[in-house]
Motif scaffolding. Structure first.
Motif, PDB file in Angstrom:
ATOM      1  N   ALA A  24       0.829  -1.218   0.000  1.00 32.69           N
ATOM      2  CA  ALA A  24       0.000   0.000   0.000  1.00 32.69           C
ATOM      3  C   ALA A  24       0.855   1.255   0.000  1.00 32.69           C
ATOM      4  O   ALA A  24       0.425   2.300  -0.491  1.00 32.69           O
ATOM      5  CB  ALA A  24      -0.928   0.003   1.214  1.00 32.69           C
ATOM      6  N   ASP A  25       2.061   1.150   0.519  1.00 34.63           N
ATOM      7  CA  ASP A  25       2.933   2.327   0.593  1.00 34.63           C
ATOM      8  C   ASP A  25       3.418   2.776  -0.772  1.00 34.63           C
ATOM      9  O   ASP A  25       3.912   3.885  -0.923  1.00 34.63           O
ATOM     10  CB  ASP A  25       4.134   2.049   1.501  1.00 34.63           C
ATOM     11  N   ILE A  34      -1.609   5.121   6.189  1.00 33.45           N
ATOM     12  CA  ILE A  34      -2.546   5.529   7.242  1.00 33.45           C
ATOM     13  C   ILE A  34      -3.984   5.286   6.806  1.00 33.45           C
ATOM     14  O   ILE A  34      -4.795   4.749   7.563  1.00 33.45           O
ATOM     15  CB  ILE A  34      -2.320   7.007   7.628  1.00 33.45           C
ATOM     16  N   ARG A  35      -4.302   5.662   5.563  1.00 34.41           N
ATOM     17  CA  ARG A  35      -5.658   5.443   5.044  1.00 34.41           C
ATOM     18  C   ARG A  35      -6.018   3.965   5.073  1.00 34.41           C
ATOM     19  O   ARG A  35      -7.119   3.586   5.465  1.00 34.41           O
ATOM     20  CB  ARG A  35      -5.779   5.973   3.620  1.00 34.41           C
ATOM     21  N   ASP A  54      -8.099   5.839  16.462  1.00 30.62           N
ATOM     22  CA  ASP A  54      -8.079   7.091  15.722  1.00 30.62           C
ATOM     23  C   ASP A  54      -6.756   7.237  14.970  1.00 30.62           C
ATOM     24  O   ASP A  54      -5.815   6.482  15.179  1.00 30.62           O
ATOM     25  CB  ASP A  54      -8.326   8.292  16.644  1.00 30.62           C
ATOM     26  N   GLU A  55      -6.741   8.210  14.096  1.00 30.21           N
ATOM     27  CA  GLU A  55      -5.562   8.428  13.249  1.00 30.21           C
ATOM     28  C   GLU A  55      -4.327   8.779  14.076  1.00 30.21           C
ATOM     29  O   GLU A  55      -3.207   8.395  13.741  1.00 30.21           O
ATOM     30  CB  GLU A  55      -5.858   9.531  12.234  1.00 30.21           C
ATOM     31  N   ALA A  56      -4.524   9.479  15.183  1.00 30.48           N
ATOM     32  CA  ALA A  56      -3.394   9.852  16.042  1.00 30.48           C
ATOM     33  C   ALA A  56      -2.715   8.609  16.620  1.00 30.48           C
ATOM     34  O   ALA A  56      -1.480   8.555  16.710  1.00 30.48           O
ATOM     35  CB  ALA A  56      -3.865  10.770  17.163  1.00 30.48           C
ATOM     36  N   ALA A  57      -3.489   7.614  16.986  1.00 26.66           N
ATOM     37  CA  ALA A  57      -2.912   6.373  17.521  1.00 26.66           C
ATOM     38  C   ALA A  57      -2.120   5.644  16.442  1.00 26.66           C
ATOM     39  O   ALA A  57      -1.065   5.061  16.723  1.00 26.66           O
ATOM     40  CB  ALA A  57      -4.016   5.472  18.072  1.00 26.66           C
ATOM     41  N   ILE A  58      -2.606   5.704  15.221  1.00 21.93           N
ATOM     42  CA  ILE A  58      -1.885   5.070  14.116  1.00 21.93           C
ATOM     43  C   ILE A  58      -0.585   5.823  13.845  1.00 21.93           C
ATOM     44  O   ILE A  58       0.457   5.208  13.616  1.00 21.93           O
ATOM     45  CB  ILE A  58      -2.778   4.984  12.860  1.00 21.93           C
ATOM     46  N   ARG A  59      -0.620   7.119  13.904  1.00 22.50           N
ATOM     47  CA  ARG A  59       0.605   7.910  13.703  1.00 22.50           C
ATOM     48  C   ARG A  59       1.627   7.619  14.814  1.00 22.50           C
ATOM     49  O   ARG A  59       2.828   7.545  14.556  1.00 22.50           O
ATOM     50  CB  ARG A  59       0.288   9.394  13.632  1.00 22.50           C
ATOM     51  N   ARG A  60       1.154   7.433  16.050  1.00 24.21           N
ATOM     52  CA  ARG A  60       2.069   7.052  17.130  1.00 24.21           C
ATOM     53  C   ARG A  60       2.660   5.675  16.872  1.00 24.21           C
ATOM     54  O   ARG A  60       3.849   5.450  17.108  1.00 24.21           O
ATOM     55  CB  ARG A  60       1.344   7.072  18.482  1.00 24.21           C
ATOM     56  N   ALA A  61       1.839   4.763  16.368  1.00 22.84           N
ATOM     57  CA  ALA A  61       2.329   3.419  16.039  1.00 22.84           C
ATOM     58  C   ALA A  61       3.370   3.494  14.921  1.00 22.84           C
ATOM     59  O   ALA A  61       4.359   2.751  14.951  1.00 22.84           O
ATOM     60  CB  ALA A  61       1.166   2.518  15.631  1.00 22.84           C
ATOM     61  N   ILE A  62       3.169   4.378  13.967  1.00 26.38           N
ATOM     62  CA  ILE A  62       4.152   4.557  12.885  1.00 26.38           C
ATOM     63  C   ILE A  62       5.489   5.003  13.476  1.00 26.38           C
ATOM     64  O   ILE A  62       6.537   4.465  13.123  1.00 26.38           O
ATOM     65  CB  ILE A  62       3.644   5.563  11.830  1.00 26.38           C
ATOM     66  N   GLU A  63       5.446   5.959  14.381  1.00 31.71           N
ATOM     67  CA  GLU A  63       6.685   6.427  15.015  1.00 31.71           C
ATOM     68  C   GLU A  63       7.363   5.301  15.791  1.00 31.71           C
ATOM     69  O   GLU A  63       8.574   5.105  15.675  1.00 31.71           O
ATOM     70  CB  GLU A  63       6.387   7.601  15.946  1.00 31.71           C
TER      71      GLU A  63
END
Length: 107
Positions: free
Chosen positions: A58-59, A69-70, A84-93
């Motif tokens: 997907a990337d 993210i989508r 939520d999207e913020a939790a996914i962004r934290r997981a990415i980090e």
């Protein structure tokens, strides 16, 4: 001129190596993200492996992390996982740090 040519080749080689490492870290991070999300969705090991591969693929849709993210938001929402999207962004980090650690320890 040879010194400048040598320096230019050295910079080009370093740039290529840095780009390769960045690509490998991102691919590993996406695989780890896929496994993380698969755990949230309670997928089997085989399904989790396939899902992690799908996240890596997907990337390639567009530059940046928005496509990943989508996909994660969409798939987790479809699986009735509240996130939520913020939790996914934290997981990415978090997974970026882990991917870098894994890659550096394997070299």
């Amino acid at each position: 001129m040879t010194t400048f040519d040598d320096r230019e080749r050295a910079f080009e080689t370093k740039f290529a190596r840095d780009e390769e490492i960045a690509f490998r870290i991102t691919a590993r991070r996406n695989r780890l993200l896929g496994q993380w999300a698969a755990g949230l969705m309670s997928l089997t090991k085989e399904e989790a492996d396939a899902y992690a591969t799908a996240v890596v693929q997907a990337d390639f849709e567009e530059a940046g992390d928005e496509d990943v993210i989508r996909k994660l938001v969409s798939d987790l929402t479809a699986a009735s996982v509240t996130i939520d999207e913020a939790a996914i962004r934290r997981a990415i980090e978090d997974q970026t740090v882990e991917a870098r650690r894994q890659l550096m320890s394997s070299e």
